[in-house]
Write a protein that holds these residues in place. Structure first.
Motif, mmCIF file in Angstrom:
data_model
loop_
_atom_site.group_PDB
_atom_site.id
_atom_site.type_symbol
_atom_site.label_atom_id
_atom_site.label_comp_id
_atom_site.label_asym_id
_atom_site.label_seq_id
_atom_site.Cartn_x
_atom_site.Cartn_y
_atom_site.Cartn_z
ATOM 1 N N HIS A 1 0.832 -1.199 0.000
ATOM 2 C CA HIS A 1 0.000 0.000 0.000
ATOM 3 C C HIS A 1 0.872 1.256 0.000
ATOM 4 N N THR A 2 0.462 2.260 -0.761
ATOM 5 C CA THR A 2 1.177 3.530 -0.720
ATOM 6 C C THR A 2 0.708 4.305 0.500
ATOM 7 N N ARG A 3 1.608 5.140 0.993
ATOM 8 C CA ARG A 3 1.271 5.944 2.169
ATOM 9 C C ARG A 3 1.870 7.337 2.041
ATOM 10 N N SER A 4 1.197 8.264 2.653
ATOM 11 C CA SER A 4 1.698 9.633 2.711
ATOM 12 C C SER A 4 2.638 9.764 3.904
ATOM 13 N N ILE A 5 3.307 10.890 3.964
ATOM 14 C CA ILE A 5 4.182 11.161 5.103
ATOM 15 C C ILE A 5 3.360 11.202 6.387
ATOM 16 N N ALA A 6 2.188 11.803 6.313
ATOM 17 C CA ALA A 6 1.310 11.847 7.487
ATOM 18 C C ALA A 6 0.918 10.440 7.919
ATOM 19 N N GLY A 7 0.605 9.592 6.961
ATOM 20 C CA GLY A 7 0.246 8.221 7.287
ATOM 21 C C GLY A 7 1.403 7.439 7.878
ATOM 22 N N LEU A 8 2.601 7.702 7.408
ATOM 23 C CA LEU A 8 3.780 7.012 7.921
ATOM 24 C C LEU A 8 4.214 7.533 9.287
ATOM 25 N N SER A 9 3.889 8.774 9.582
ATOM 26 C CA SER A 9 4.297 9.335 10.872
ATOM 27 C C SER A 9 3.264 9.071 11.965
ATOM 28 N N ALA A 10 2.076 8.592 11.591
ATOM 29 C CA ALA A 10 1.059 8.260 12.596
ATOM 30 C C ALA A 10 1.593 7.142 13.487
ATOM 31 N N ASP A 11 1.262 7.208 14.749
ATOM 32 C CA ASP A 11 1.678 6.205 15.733
ATOM 33 C C ASP A 11 3.179 6.165 15.950
ATOM 34 N N THR A 12 3.869 7.262 15.674
ATOM 35 C CA THR A 12 5.300 7.348 15.974
ATOM 36 C C THR A 12 5.562 8.663 16.690
ATOM 37 N N ARG A 13 6.723 8.772 17.267
ATOM 38 C CA ARG A 13 7.135 10.025 17.899
ATOM 39 C C ARG A 13 7.880 10.927 16.920
ATOM 40 N N LEU A 14 8.084 10.419 15.715
ATOM 41 C CA LEU A 14 8.862 11.163 14.732
ATOM 42 C C LEU A 14 8.031 12.271 14.089
ATOM 43 N N THR A 15 8.706 13.360 13.801
ATOM 44 C CA THR A 15 8.043 14.461 13.102
ATOM 45 C C THR A 15 7.918 14.118 11.624
ATOM 46 N N ARG B 1 -1.633 17.667 -3.339
ATOM 47 C CA ARG B 1 -0.563 18.377 -2.650
ATOM 48 C C ARG B 1 0.335 17.465 -1.826
ATOM 49 N N THR B 2 0.020 16.189 -1.782
ATOM 50 C CA THR B 2 0.815 15.273 -0.974
ATOM 51 C C THR B 2 1.583 14.287 -1.855
ATOM 52 N N SER B 3 2.598 13.732 -1.279
ATOM 53 C CA SER B 3 3.361 12.680 -1.949
ATOM 54 C C SER B 3 2.973 11.341 -1.339
ATOM 55 N N GLN B 4 2.791 10.353 -2.199
ATOM 56 C CA GLN B 4 2.509 8.992 -1.762
ATOM 57 C C GLN B 4 3.772 8.164 -2.006
ATOM 58 N N PHE B 5 4.148 7.376 -1.027
ATOM 59 C CA PHE B 5 5.363 6.584 -1.118
ATOM 60 C C PHE B 5 5.015 5.105 -1.216
ATOM 61 N N ALA B 6 5.773 4.395 -2.052
ATOM 62 C CA ALA B 6 5.573 2.965 -2.260
ATOM 63 C C ALA B 6 6.917 2.254 -2.211
ATOM 64 N N PHE B 7 6.904 1.038 -1.729
ATOM 65 C CA PHE B 7 8.094 0.182 -1.654
ATOM 66 C C PHE B 7 8.451 -0.343 -3.039
ATOM 67 N N ARG B 8 9.746 -0.377 -3.339
ATOM 68 C CA ARG B 8 10.261 -0.959 -4.591
ATOM 69 C C ARG B 8 11.113 -2.169 -4.220
ATOM 70 N N PRO B 9 10.662 -3.398 -4.520
ATOM 71 C CA PRO B 9 11.404 -4.590 -4.111
ATOM 72 C C PRO B 9 12.629 -4.908 -4.967
ATOM 73 N N GLU B 10 12.755 -4.319 -6.147
ATOM 74 C CA GLU B 10 13.853 -4.669 -7.056
ATOM 75 C C GLU B 10 15.245 -4.518 -6.426
ATOM 76 N N PRO B 11 15.532 -3.432 -5.712
ATOM 77 C CA PRO B 11 16.872 -3.325 -5.102
ATOM 78 C C PRO B 11 17.148 -4.422 -4.073
ATOM 79 N N ILE B 12 16.112 -4.884 -3.397
ATOM 80 C CA ILE B 12 16.290 -5.967 -2.428
ATOM 81 C C ILE B 12 16.667 -7.251 -3.172
ATOM 82 N N GLU B 13 16.038 -7.490 -4.307
ATOM 83 C CA GLU B 13 16.378 -8.668 -5.113
ATOM 84 C C GLU B 13 17.811 -8.571 -5.638
ATOM 85 N N GLU B 14 18.233 -7.366 -6.029
ATOM 86 C CA GLU B 14 19.600 -7.180 -6.509
ATOM 87 C C GLU B 14 20.624 -7.475 -5.414
ATOM 88 N N VAL B 15 20.361 -6.981 -4.218
ATOM 89 C CA VAL B 15 21.311 -7.208 -3.122
ATOM 90 C C VAL B 15 21.262 -8.671 -2.686
#
Length: 110
Positions: free
Chosen positions: A34-48, A72-86
């Motif tokens: 799932h994609t998430r915004s910065i606000a969604g990722l910072s929920a339930d954390t102490r991080l700004t 006006r927001t950015s949505q972030f998604a995981f990219r698994p390809e670099p994990i496969e490369e490593v």
């Protein structure tokens, strides 16, 4: 001696990005697909939001996440390809160590 395929790939930026507990936590949240915004990722954390943004940029520069603008927001998604490369890189290094240990064993048992 490292094989050419192992020598050509530089995993250091990826390992550097993964070498932080906060960034690993962000990747764990995003790895559900799932994609998430910065606000969604910072929920339930102490991080700004600013701190989350900083960590997301490191992950994005390493190719582990990608962002898309939605309004006006950015949505972030995981990219698994670099994990496969490593993973492939580490498999190559592991094979080289196995080969070296077999050569050593053969030499010692003569």
């Amino acid at each position: 001696m490292l094989s050419d395929s192992v020598q050509e790939y530089d995993p250091a930026p990826l390992f550097a990005a993964l070498g932080d507990r906060t960034r690993l936590s962000l990747l764990a949240k995003l790895s559900d697909g799932h994609t998430r915004s910065i606000a969604g990722l910072s929920a339930d954390t102490r991080l700004t939001r600013q701190a989350i943004t900083k960590h997301l940029r490191v992950l994005e520069n390493a190719g582990l996440v990608m962002s898309t603008k939605v309004g006006r927001t950015s949505q972030f998604a995981f990219r698994p390809e670099p994990i496969e490369e490593v993973r492939a890189y580490l498999a190559g290094v592991s094979q080289q160590w196995d080969d070296a240990l077999l050569r050593l064993r053969s030499f010692v048992e003569r």
